[in-house]
Design an enzyme around this catalytic site. Structure first.
Site, PDB file in Angstrom:
ATOM      1  N   GLY A 152      -0.030   4.890   5.269  1.00  0.00           N
ATOM      2  CA  GLY A 152       0.229   4.099   6.322  1.00  0.00           C
ATOM      3  C   GLY A 152       1.435   3.261   5.718  1.00  0.00           C
ATOM      4  O   GLY A 152       1.383   3.015   4.508  1.00  0.00           O
ATOM      5  N   GLN A 198       7.457  -3.663   4.807  1.00  0.00           N
ATOM      6  CA  GLN A 198       7.225  -3.312   3.289  1.00  0.00           C
ATOM      7  C   GLN A 198       8.451  -2.458   3.119  1.00  0.00           C
ATOM      8  O   GLN A 198       8.733  -2.186   1.703  1.00  0.00           O
ATOM      9  CB  GLN A 198       6.103  -2.049   3.002  1.00  0.00           C
ATOM     10  CG  GLN A 198       4.961  -2.658   3.325  1.00  0.00           C
ATOM     11  CD  GLN A 198       3.957  -1.566   3.096  1.00  0.00           C
ATOM     12  OE1 GLN A 198       3.387  -0.845   4.245  1.00  0.00           O
ATOM     13  NE2 GLN A 198       3.148  -1.508   2.013  1.00  0.00           N
ATOM     14  N   CYS A 248      -2.659  -0.449  -2.006  1.00  0.00           N
ATOM     15  CA  CYS A 248      -1.591  -0.728  -1.219  1.00  0.00           C
ATOM     16  C   CYS A 248      -0.244  -0.275  -1.827  1.00  0.00           C
ATOM     17  O   CYS A 248      -0.045  -0.487  -3.193  1.00  0.00           O
ATOM     18  CB  CYS A 248      -1.508  -2.174  -0.992  1.00  0.00           C
ATOM     19  SG  CYS A 248       0.114  -2.724   0.161  1.00  0.00           S
ATOM     20  N   LEU A 249       0.679   0.318  -1.293  1.00  0.00           N
ATOM     21  CA  LEU A 249       1.991   0.962  -1.973  1.00  0.00           C
ATOM     22  C   LEU A 249       2.776  -0.518  -2.337  1.00  0.00           C
ATOM     23  O   LEU A 249       3.700  -0.120  -3.239  1.00  0.00           O
ATOM     24  CB  LEU A 249       2.799   1.542  -0.770  1.00  0.00           C
ATOM     25  CG  LEU A 249       2.312   3.032  -0.406  1.00  0.00           C
ATOM     26  CD1 LEU A 249       3.119   3.682   0.780  1.00  0.00           C
ATOM     27  CD2 LEU A 249       2.059   3.773  -1.631  1.00  0.00           C
ATOM     28  N   HIS A 263      -5.400  -2.518   7.659  1.00  0.00           N
ATOM     29  CA  HIS A 263      -4.400  -2.912   6.501  1.00  0.00           C
ATOM     30  C   HIS A 263      -2.987  -3.129   6.943  1.00  0.00           C
ATOM     31  O   HIS A 263      -2.306  -3.832   6.470  1.00  0.00           O
ATOM     32  CB  HIS A 263      -4.423  -1.439   5.565  1.00  0.00           C
ATOM     33  CG  HIS A 263      -3.756  -1.836   4.450  1.00  0.00           C
ATOM     34  ND1 HIS A 263      -4.343  -2.007   3.243  1.00  0.00           N
ATOM     35  CD2 HIS A 263      -2.232  -1.680   4.057  1.00  0.00           C
ATOM     36  CE1 HIS A 263      -3.364  -2.161   2.103  1.00  0.00           C
ATOM     37  NE2 HIS A 263      -2.242  -1.896   2.834  1.00  0.00           N
ATOM     38  N   GLU A 264      -2.535  -2.013   7.896  1.00  0.00           N
ATOM     39  CA  GLU A 264      -1.151  -2.194   8.261  1.00  0.00           C
ATOM     40  C   GLU A 264      -0.893  -3.483   9.319  1.00  0.00           C
ATOM     41  O   GLU A 264       0.210  -4.101   9.248  1.00  0.00           O
ATOM     42  CB  GLU A 264      -0.607  -1.190   9.044  1.00  0.00           C
ATOM     43  CG  GLU A 264      -0.595   0.491   8.211  1.00  0.00           C
ATOM     44  CD  GLU A 264      -0.167   0.096   6.664  1.00  0.00           C
ATOM     45  OE1 GLU A 264       0.804  -0.687   6.421  1.00  0.00           O
ATOM     46  OE2 GLU A 264      -0.514   0.857   5.866  1.00  0.00           O
ATOM     47  N   HIS A 282      -0.205  -6.556   7.059  1.00  0.00           N
ATOM     48  CA  HIS A 282       1.018  -6.460   6.866  1.00  0.00           C
ATOM     49  C   HIS A 282       1.892  -7.160   7.711  1.00  0.00           C
ATOM     50  O   HIS A 282       2.551  -8.122   7.264  1.00  0.00           O
ATOM     51  CB  HIS A 282       1.778  -4.963   6.366  1.00  0.00           C
ATOM     52  CG  HIS A 282       1.168  -4.611   4.875  1.00  0.00           C
ATOM     53  ND1 HIS A 282       1.685  -5.259   3.834  1.00  0.00           N
ATOM     54  CD2 HIS A 282       0.642  -3.546   4.525  1.00  0.00           C
ATOM     55  CE1 HIS A 282       1.431  -4.548   2.824  1.00  0.00           C
ATOM     56  NE2 HIS A 282       0.603  -3.409   3.242  1.00  0.00           N
TER      57      HIS A 282
HETATM   58 ZN   LIG Z   1      -0.301  -1.870   2.243  1.00  0.00          ZN
END
Ligand SMILES: [Zn+2]
Length: 171
Positions: free
Chosen positions: A46, A51, A93-94, A135-136, A139
């Site tokens: 995701g 991001q 998380c990226l 999670h997204e 963000h």
């Molecule tokens: Zn993330």
């Protein structure tokens, strides 16, 4: 089409609330393609637009590596309309490298939003799809998994980052 750089904590854009998309134009459509490419390149399931430095309410998800029942989709202005249950889910998380921790999530959620072709869409998710959606959407509200950890765990992570930075400065 382009693979873009993924912003990392503590970049300030990750802490901002992203704005609603007012109109789905060519720029938004291109952005969604870039987001998908960037997510796949990073082996993520995701990604939120903030991001990659665009603070607008757009997410892309593809949880099929974990749950093959679901495939890729993008959602604009997603909104949680139902949620149920609570569970500790271990996730990463990226934008927060080397952090893999248990966070409190809802077990089931329903989300409504708009598809890239401008149609209303609704998704009922449980398991990994529900966790990834939460999670997204976090963000989009400027919330990182770090914000959902205990203060102690957050401090440990910050100290780890500082040490790594010192190491980098030496070489
Ligand atoms: Zn993330």
């Amino acid at each position: 089409m382009a693979v873009l750089e993924i912003l990392k904590y503590p970049h300030p854009t990750l802490k901002k609330r992203s704005k609603e998309v007012a109109q789905i134009d060519e720029r938004i459509k291109r952005l969604i393609v870039d987001m998908a490419e960037t997510m796949y390149e990073a082996n993520g399931i995701g990604l939120a637009a903030c991001q990659i430095g665009v603070p607008q309410r757009i997410i892309v998800l593809d949880v099929s590596p974990i749950d093959p029942q679901h495939s890729f989709f993008a959602m604009i202005n997603p909104e949680i309309i139902f949620q149920e249950g609570e569970i500790d889910h271990e996730e990463g998380c990226l934008s927060v490298p080397d952090c893999f921790e248990k966070v409190k999530r809802r077990e089931k959620i329903h989300v409504k939003g708009i598809s890239p072709d401008g149609k209303e869409m609704e998704i009922a998710g449980e398991g990994v799809l529900a966790f990834a959606l939460q999670h997204e959407i976090d963000h989009l509200n400027g919330v990182l998994i770090l914000d959902r950890l205990s203060q102690l765990k957050r401090e440990i992570y910050r100290n780890k980052l500082k040490k790594e930075k010192r190491k980098e400065e030496k070489v």
